[in-house]
Scaffold this active site. Structure first.
Site, short mmCIF file in Angstrom:
data_model
loop_
_atom_site.label_atom_id
_atom_site.label_comp_id
_atom_site.label_asym_id
_atom_site.label_seq_id
_atom_site.Cartn_x
_atom_site.Cartn_y
_atom_site.Cartn_z
N ASN A 30 0.87 -1.19 0.00
CA ASN A 30 0.00 0.00 0.00
C ASN A 30 0.90 1.24 0.00
O ASN A 30 1.47 1.58 1.04
CB ASN A 30 -0.90 -0.05 1.24
CG ASN A 30 -1.78 1.19 1.37
OD1 ASN A 30 -1.85 2.01 0.45
ND2 ASN A 30 -2.43 1.32 2.51
N LYS A 62 0.14 4.28 -0.35
CA LYS A 62 -0.50 5.47 0.24
C LYS A 62 -0.23 6.71 -0.64
O LYS A 62 -0.19 6.59 -1.85
CB LYS A 62 -0.05 5.65 1.69
CG LYS A 62 -0.22 4.36 2.51
CD LYS A 62 -0.07 4.52 3.98
CE LYS A 62 -0.27 3.18 4.67
NZ LYS A 62 -0.23 3.25 6.10
N HIS A 88 -9.67 0.95 4.64
CA HIS A 88 -8.38 1.17 5.28
C HIS A 88 -8.55 2.12 6.46
O HIS A 88 -9.35 3.06 6.40
CB HIS A 88 -7.35 1.73 4.28
CG HIS A 88 -5.98 1.73 4.88
ND1 HIS A 88 -5.55 2.75 5.69
CD2 HIS A 88 -4.98 0.83 4.82
CE1 HIS A 88 -4.32 2.47 6.11
NE2 HIS A 88 -3.96 1.30 5.59
N GLU A 95 -6.94 4.55 7.54
CA GLU A 95 -6.78 5.99 7.27
C GLU A 95 -8.03 6.56 6.62
O GLU A 95 -8.39 7.72 6.84
CB GLU A 95 -5.51 6.22 6.43
CG GLU A 95 -4.26 6.05 7.30
CD GLU A 95 -3.11 5.37 6.62
OE1 GLU A 95 -3.02 5.36 5.38
OE2 GLU A 95 -2.26 4.81 7.35
N GLU A 144 -5.68 -5.02 10.51
CA GLU A 144 -4.64 -4.04 10.76
C GLU A 144 -4.97 -3.27 12.04
O GLU A 144 -5.77 -2.32 12.00
CB GLU A 144 -4.54 -3.05 9.61
CG GLU A 144 -4.25 -3.70 8.28
CD GLU A 144 -3.69 -2.69 7.29
OE1 GLU A 144 -2.52 -2.80 6.95
OE2 GLU A 144 -4.42 -1.77 6.90
N GLY A 196 2.11 2.24 10.77
CA GLY A 196 3.05 3.35 10.61
C GLY A 196 3.71 3.80 11.89
O GLY A 196 4.34 4.85 11.94
N SER A 209 3.08 -2.10 10.53
CA SER A 209 4.53 -2.15 10.78
C SER A 209 5.13 -3.51 10.45
O SER A 209 6.06 -3.97 11.12
CB SER A 209 4.84 -1.74 12.22
OG SER A 209 4.44 -0.39 12.45
P1 PGA Z 1 2.60 0.24 7.71
O1 PGA Z 1 1.16 0.43 7.02
O2 PGA Z 1 3.18 -1.03 7.18
O3 PGA Z 1 3.38 1.46 7.30
O4 PGA Z 1 2.37 0.16 9.20
C1 PGA Z 1 0.30 -0.66 6.85
C2 PGA Z 1 -0.97 -0.23 6.18
O5 PGA Z 1 -1.46 0.86 6.46
O6 PGA Z 1 -1.54 -0.98 5.36
#
Ligand code: PGA
Length: 265
Positions: free
Chosen positions: A9, A11, A102, A104, A174, A180, A220
């Site tokens: 992803n 982003k 997601h 976000e 997640e 993140g 992460s």
């Molecule tokens: P990350 O993001 O690996 O940077 O923690 C995962 C995601 O949002 O799918």
């Protein structure tokens, strides 16, 4: 059979040039790993065509070793929806997988369970694959609500989806506090959450559907923690954010997923 599945992803990262280069390099590397793991990348909308061209070129006329996905979609077919992108438009850019729900989009953009369900159903009705993301916030986890949140988001996100359509659905668990942040769920906690999600799928659909639905872990995920997480019996792959932007970080995660056996349904 649950084939391991890893998503990148991207982003709101990359440029037109770096997206094209990253897609090309990933295609070549994933082609060498073979079909032991399915891989999808989710570039930003403006770079989908550049990524598609790179995947096509690097595949040299062969079957694409990685799928192209979209980070979002709009569920209406066309019309006065300024700024939105329809599923048919995404398909026109070679997209075959849609990411919905997601964290976000839930927590930063403010998408509701109802909207996420509309997008999920529209993607499936169009014949595409869907990766539906679920997961609890830190407050919800500390309040002991992890399983209840996952259950609610699964039930709401998959409302009206048929067992037949579930063959094109992947769940991405997640935990929001792990995305993140560098904080990662322990393999044991993640396994427990995944197993509970599978129980919810069995209640909603049936045992064979629950047994054949892939559940990715996200938050992460890195080369260093991937082998332990991906070795868990109910963790079928990963959705990777930060570590998906560099082949040297992403490819070892794909290799770790490919190294584990396909799980019987
Ligand atoms: P990350 O993001 O690996 O940077 O923690 C995962 C995601 O949002 O799918």
């Amino acid at each position: 059979m649950r084939t391991p599945y890893v998503g990148g992803n991207w982003k709101m990262n990359t440029t037109r040039a770096s997206a094209a280069t990253l897609a090309r390099e990933l295609t070549r590397s994933v082609a060498r790993i073979g079909d032991a793991c399915e891989v999808v990348i989710f570039p930003p909308f403006p770079y989908l065509l550049a990524a598609a061209a790179s995947i096509g070129e690097a595949s040299e006329g062969n079957h694409w070793p990685i799928k192209l996905g979209a980070q979002d979609c709009y569920h209406e077919a066309s019309g006065a929806f300024t700024g939105e992108v329809s599923i048919a438009q995404l398909e026109d850019c070679e997209v075959s997988v849609i990411l919905t729900g997601h964290s976000e989009r839930r927590h930063v953009i403010g998408e509701t369970d109802g909207l996420i369900n509309q997008k999920t159903r529209a993607a499936l009705q169009a014949g595409l694959e869907c990766v539906l993301c679920i997961g609890e916030t830190l407050d919800q986890r500390q309040a002991g609500e992890t399983d209840a949140v996952n259950k609610r988001q699964l039930r709401a996100g998959l409302d009206g989806v048929s067992a037949d359509e579930m063959r094109r659905v992947t769940i991405a668990y997640e935990p929001v506090w792990a995305i993140g942040t560098g904080k990662v769920a322990t393999a044991e906690d993640a396994q427990t959450a995944h197993a509970r999600c599978r129980e919810v799928l069995a209640q909603m659909f049936d045992q064979p559907t629950a047994g054949s639905t892939r559940i990715m872990y996200g938050g992460s995920l890195k080369a260093a923690n991937a082998p332990e997480l991906l070795a868990q019996p109910d963790i079928d792959g990963g959705l990777v954010g930060g570590a998906s932007l560099t082949p040297a970080d992403f490819i070892p995660i794909v290799q770790a997923a490919a190294a584990r056996a396909h799980r019987p349904a």
